[in-house]
Design a protein around this motif. Structure first.
Motif, mmCIF file in Angstrom:
data_model
loop_
_atom_site.group_PDB
_atom_site.id
_atom_site.type_symbol
_atom_site.label_atom_id
_atom_site.label_comp_id
_atom_site.label_asym_id
_atom_site.label_seq_id
_atom_site.Cartn_x
_atom_site.Cartn_y
_atom_site.Cartn_z
ATOM 1 N N PRO A 1 1.056 -1.176 -0.078
ATOM 2 C CA PRO A 1 0.086 0.072 -0.069
ATOM 3 C C PRO A 1 0.637 1.057 0.099
ATOM 4 C CG PRO A 1 -0.028 -1.073 2.321
ATOM 5 C CD PRO A 1 0.498 -2.023 1.340
ATOM 6 N N GLU A 2 2.133 1.355 0.347
ATOM 7 C CA GLU A 2 2.885 2.329 0.635
ATOM 8 C C GLU A 2 3.510 2.753 -1.006
ATOM 9 O OE1 GLU A 2 3.566 -0.898 1.729
ATOM 10 O OE2 GLU A 2 4.529 -0.686 3.869
ATOM 11 N N ILE A 3 3.483 2.039 -1.898
ATOM 12 C CA ILE A 3 3.781 2.055 -3.228
ATOM 13 C C ILE A 3 2.613 2.566 -4.215
ATOM 14 C CG2 ILE A 3 4.990 1.023 -5.220
ATOM 15 C CD1 ILE A 3 6.740 -0.427 -3.200
ATOM 16 N N TYR A 4 1.705 1.746 -4.156
ATOM 17 C CA TYR A 4 0.609 1.891 -5.118
ATOM 18 C C TYR A 4 -0.426 3.003 -4.630
ATOM 19 C CZ TYR A 4 2.432 -2.117 -7.619
ATOM 20 O OH TYR A 4 3.100 -3.110 -8.354
ATOM 21 N N LEU A 5 -0.492 4.170 -5.441
ATOM 22 C CA LEU A 5 -1.035 5.424 -5.106
ATOM 23 C C LEU A 5 -2.444 5.356 -5.967
ATOM 24 C CD1 LEU A 5 1.928 7.792 -4.859
ATOM 25 C CD2 LEU A 5 1.017 6.369 -3.160
ATOM 26 N N GLY A 6 -2.497 5.001 -7.050
ATOM 27 C CA GLY A 6 -3.812 4.871 -7.606
ATOM 28 C C GLY A 6 -3.379 5.106 -9.431
ATOM 29 N N THR A 7 -4.611 5.213 -9.998
ATOM 30 C CA THR A 7 -4.435 5.314 -11.554
ATOM 31 C C THR A 7 -4.558 6.920 -11.978
ATOM 32 O OG1 THR A 7 -6.648 5.224 -11.669
ATOM 33 C CG2 THR A 7 -5.547 3.315 -11.978
ATOM 34 N N VAL A 8 -4.153 7.344 -13.081
ATOM 35 C CA VAL A 8 -4.123 8.539 -13.440
ATOM 36 C C VAL A 8 -4.379 8.845 -14.817
ATOM 37 C CG1 VAL A 8 -1.687 8.963 -13.396
ATOM 38 C CG2 VAL A 8 -2.868 10.827 -13.090
ATOM 39 N N ALA A 9 -4.913 9.659 -15.381
ATOM 40 C CA ALA A 9 -5.507 9.838 -16.780
ATOM 41 C C ALA A 9 -4.196 10.898 -17.407
ATOM 42 C CB ALA A 9 -6.894 10.498 -16.881
ATOM 43 N N ARG B 1 -9.127 18.672 -17.579
ATOM 44 C CA ARG B 1 -9.271 19.290 -18.989
ATOM 45 C C ARG B 1 -8.786 18.454 -19.939
ATOM 46 N NH1 ARG B 1 -5.139 23.853 -19.486
ATOM 47 N NH2 ARG B 1 -3.869 22.552 -17.984
ATOM 48 N N GLY B 2 -9.383 18.238 -20.854
ATOM 49 C CA GLY B 2 -9.323 17.697 -22.410
ATOM 50 C C GLY B 2 -9.917 16.322 -22.253
ATOM 51 N N THR B 3 -9.552 15.385 -23.249
ATOM 52 C CA THR B 3 -9.704 14.051 -23.777
ATOM 53 C C THR B 3 -8.754 13.116 -23.159
ATOM 54 O OG1 THR B 3 -10.991 14.846 -25.605
ATOM 55 C CG2 THR B 3 -10.546 12.461 -25.269
ATOM 56 N N ILE B 4 -9.367 12.026 -22.388
ATOM 57 C CA ILE B 4 -8.362 11.054 -21.839
ATOM 58 C C ILE B 4 -7.815 10.322 -23.117
ATOM 59 C CG2 ILE B 4 -8.182 9.007 -20.592
ATOM 60 C CD1 ILE B 4 -10.353 10.079 -18.666
ATOM 61 N N ILE B 5 -6.454 10.145 -23.293
ATOM 62 C CA ILE B 5 -6.120 9.376 -24.326
ATOM 63 C C ILE B 5 -5.300 8.018 -23.971
ATOM 64 C CG2 ILE B 5 -5.805 11.261 -25.853
ATOM 65 C CD1 ILE B 5 -2.654 11.617 -25.323
ATOM 66 N N GLU B 6 -5.044 8.163 -22.458
ATOM 67 C CA GLU B 6 -4.047 6.986 -22.048
ATOM 68 C C GLU B 6 -4.358 6.969 -20.707
ATOM 69 O OE1 GLU B 6 -3.161 3.956 -22.127
ATOM 70 O OE2 GLU B 6 -2.258 4.569 -23.968
ATOM 71 N N TRP B 7 -4.066 5.905 -19.885
ATOM 72 C CA TRP B 7 -4.057 5.689 -18.303
ATOM 73 C C TRP B 7 -2.641 5.227 -17.896
ATOM 74 C CZ3 TRP B 7 -8.000 7.440 -15.377
ATOM 75 C CH2 TRP B 7 -9.130 7.293 -16.057
ATOM 76 N N ALA B 8 -2.372 5.501 -16.907
ATOM 77 C CA ALA B 8 -1.464 5.199 -15.963
ATOM 78 C C ALA B 8 -1.496 4.701 -14.669
ATOM 79 C CB ALA B 8 -0.153 6.300 -15.918
#
Length: 532
Positions: free
Chosen positions: A98-106, A120-127
């Motif tokens: 849990p200390e490492i995995y923070l979440g997803t971001v667009a 802002r803007g259109t989602i083109i990828e996820w990380a």
């Protein structure tokens, strides 16, 4: 690295190329540019590539992008599939790290360009967004640098055992044994097909032996599946996916792209890291991890019965690594020779795991402080099938009998005279189970009476195992000094206990007597000669 992009739209590939360039730019992460003189050093972003992902290390953060690729075992071919994979990666790793995995971001695009996060803007990828850790502290890097200390193995064993206990059990609709067989078939077919890399005669013999073993083990595998030992595991538990973070080992990068691959027998999951340690010649590490994991098992009987599967589990893990490394050799032409050599080493390990080994039972007796457990740890890696002999210790089994942790001190009541026969009977039962599963055993207990010594010899005879009895002698001064120095040990013995033991009548001694006061290296050499 070149991925498999067949059927992937050119637009996606171009979009990902733009995303990769964006994340590789220090400015994206607010990192400092060179100073005005041009003499400063720009903060850099490190890029790490695998066949399925690209990771960008930037300051205190890391961002992992799923490649737009489609493999037989992994499909990230659409943006939605990559989003789901990112979310699932968080879900399967959060419990372990849990200390490492923070979440997803667009990653979004608008008229002004690309943006990391925001609205802002259109989602083109996820990380996947991670807190960056020291990449030099992964266990594979520590092993390569000779810095993987044996002191790291006990907390690592705790973490793996806890992860397996926490892992969700599989549903009745999953035929995990059939899935395992399919995985075995795929790996064997890949190995026998690579005749330019693996000798055809050896590959064919390996395949025949592995399939024969599976046929004999299938009832046990199905029984374990029914009993709940098939769970949603890490699935990729090798040294590269373990990191020393803030002084503690952490498991990360569990398989997120297909739960079917990660759903397996917990011993098969564990076999990956045992194989990795063993093929790196870290035999003492593998043996210690193996036995500490067994000691932490909530069902020791089932764990020992399952050892019949371990040679096949280890061999398959090594064969899959050989298969994957062959595939990498084709994706990386500049590293082809290196990859082929690695694949051949993995295959040699796979073959070795299936070789028959002599079955033996070694009993190490002696008064408290004579060094029985220390000698057992040193001898175990060299005995029987990898990763060495099962080490059964009376101190640990006594604690288990009373339902307490190995390092928790028992009350004096737990050492009543009538308790010892129960402990020794339990040791003999466990030794028999391990031997019948084809695994050599070291029993580490005082064995103060001739009857106790005869009974453990009988176990070896009944299982068809070669027996060696070793008795360790040392002076009262040495014994008392050793027990006084113990810390974090399963033994509760004290100097007064030792002095009481010195008055015991040991009866006739048929076991090989060794001077336990000599240096451990010399004692080990004498013990090995006695074992033969």
């Amino acid at each position: 690295m070149t991925g498999v992009s067949s059927g992937i739209a050119a637009e996606q590939i171009e979009t990902q190329a733009a995303v990769f360039a964006f994340l590789a730019d220090p400015a994206t992460h607010g990192l400092a540019p060179p100073d005005k003189s041009g003499q400063g050093v720009a903060a850099s972003v490190t890029r790490i590539e695998t066949h399925g992902s690209v990771v960008f290390l930037a300051g205190a953060d890391a961002y992992k992008i799923k490649r737009a690729v489609r493999f037989p075992f992994m499909d990230f071919s659409t943006l939605e599939k990559r989003r789901l994979a990112c979310e699932h990666e968080i879900a399967v790793n959060r419990w372990n790290a849990p200390e490492i995995y923070l979440g997803t971001v667009a990653i979004r695009r608008d008229a002004n360009g690309l943006h990391l996060g925001g609205t802002r803007g259109t989602i083109i990828e996820w990380a996947v967004h991670l807190r960056r850790f020291d990449e030099t502290q992964t266990f594979d890097k520590l092993a390569e640098a000779g810095l993987l200390d044996l002191d790291l193995i006990p907390p690592f064993a705790d973490i793996v055992a806890a992860a397996h206990e926490h892992a969700p059990r599989c549903g009745e609709d999953i035929d995990a044994t059939r899935m395992f067989f399919n995985t075995l078939q795929d790996a064997l077919n890949a190995v026998t097909a690579a005749r330019d890399i693996f000798p055809s005669e050896s590959a064919d013999a390996f395949k025949k032996k592995a399939l024969g073993l599976f046929a004999g083990l299938e009832p046990l595998l199905r029984a374990r599946e029914k009993a709940g030992f098939v769970r949603l595991c890490h699935g990729d538990l090798h040294l590269r996916n373990i990191v020393l973070h803030e002084g503690q080992p952490l498991l990360f990068d569990a398989i997120e792209f297909d739960d079917r691959i990660a759903t397996c027998d917990i011993l098969y999951d564990f076999a990956f890291v045992l194989m990795d340690l063993w093929q790196r010649q870290l035999h003492a590490h593998a043996s210690r991890l193996f036995n500490l994991y067994l000691w932490r098992s909530p069902d020791m009987d089932a764990a020992l019965d399952a050892l019949a599967t371990l040679p096949l589990f280890l061999a398959l893990r090594a064969a899959i690594r050989a298969q994957v490394t062959v595939a990498l050799s084709r994706l990386e032409p500049d590293k082809r020779a290196q990859r082929i050599a690695e694949a051949q080493r993995f295959f040699a390990s796979a073959e070795a795991f299936l070789e028959s080994q002599p079955l033996c039972l070694i009993a190490i007796g002696g008064l408290s402080g004579s060094g029985k457990s220390t000698l057992a740890k040193v001898l175990a890696p060299a005995l029987g099938h990898a990763p060495g002999a099962v080490h059964l210790r009376s101190d640990v089994e006594r604690k288990r009998l009373f339902g307490v942790a190995a390092h928790e001190r028992l009350p004096q009541d737990a050492y009543r005279p009538e308790i010892a026969p129960q402990v020794y009977e339990r040791l003999r039962d466990l030794a028999r189970s391990a031997l019948l599963a084809g695994h050599s055993v070291i029993v580490d207990a005082v064995h103060a009476t001739a009857e106790e010594r005869a009974l453990i010899e009988d176990i070896a005879a009944s299982a068809g195992a070669r027996f060696t009895g070793l008795w360790l002698d040392a002076s009262a001064e040495t014994l008392c000094a050793r027990v006084d120095k113990r810390k974090n040990d399963a033994s509760d013995a004290t100097a007064p206990v030792v002095r009481a033991q010195l008055a015991w009548d040991l009866g006739p001694m048929r076991w090989q007597r060794l001077d336990a006061a000599q240096p451990l290296s010399e004692l080990t050499e004498l013990a090995i000669k006695a074992i033969g």
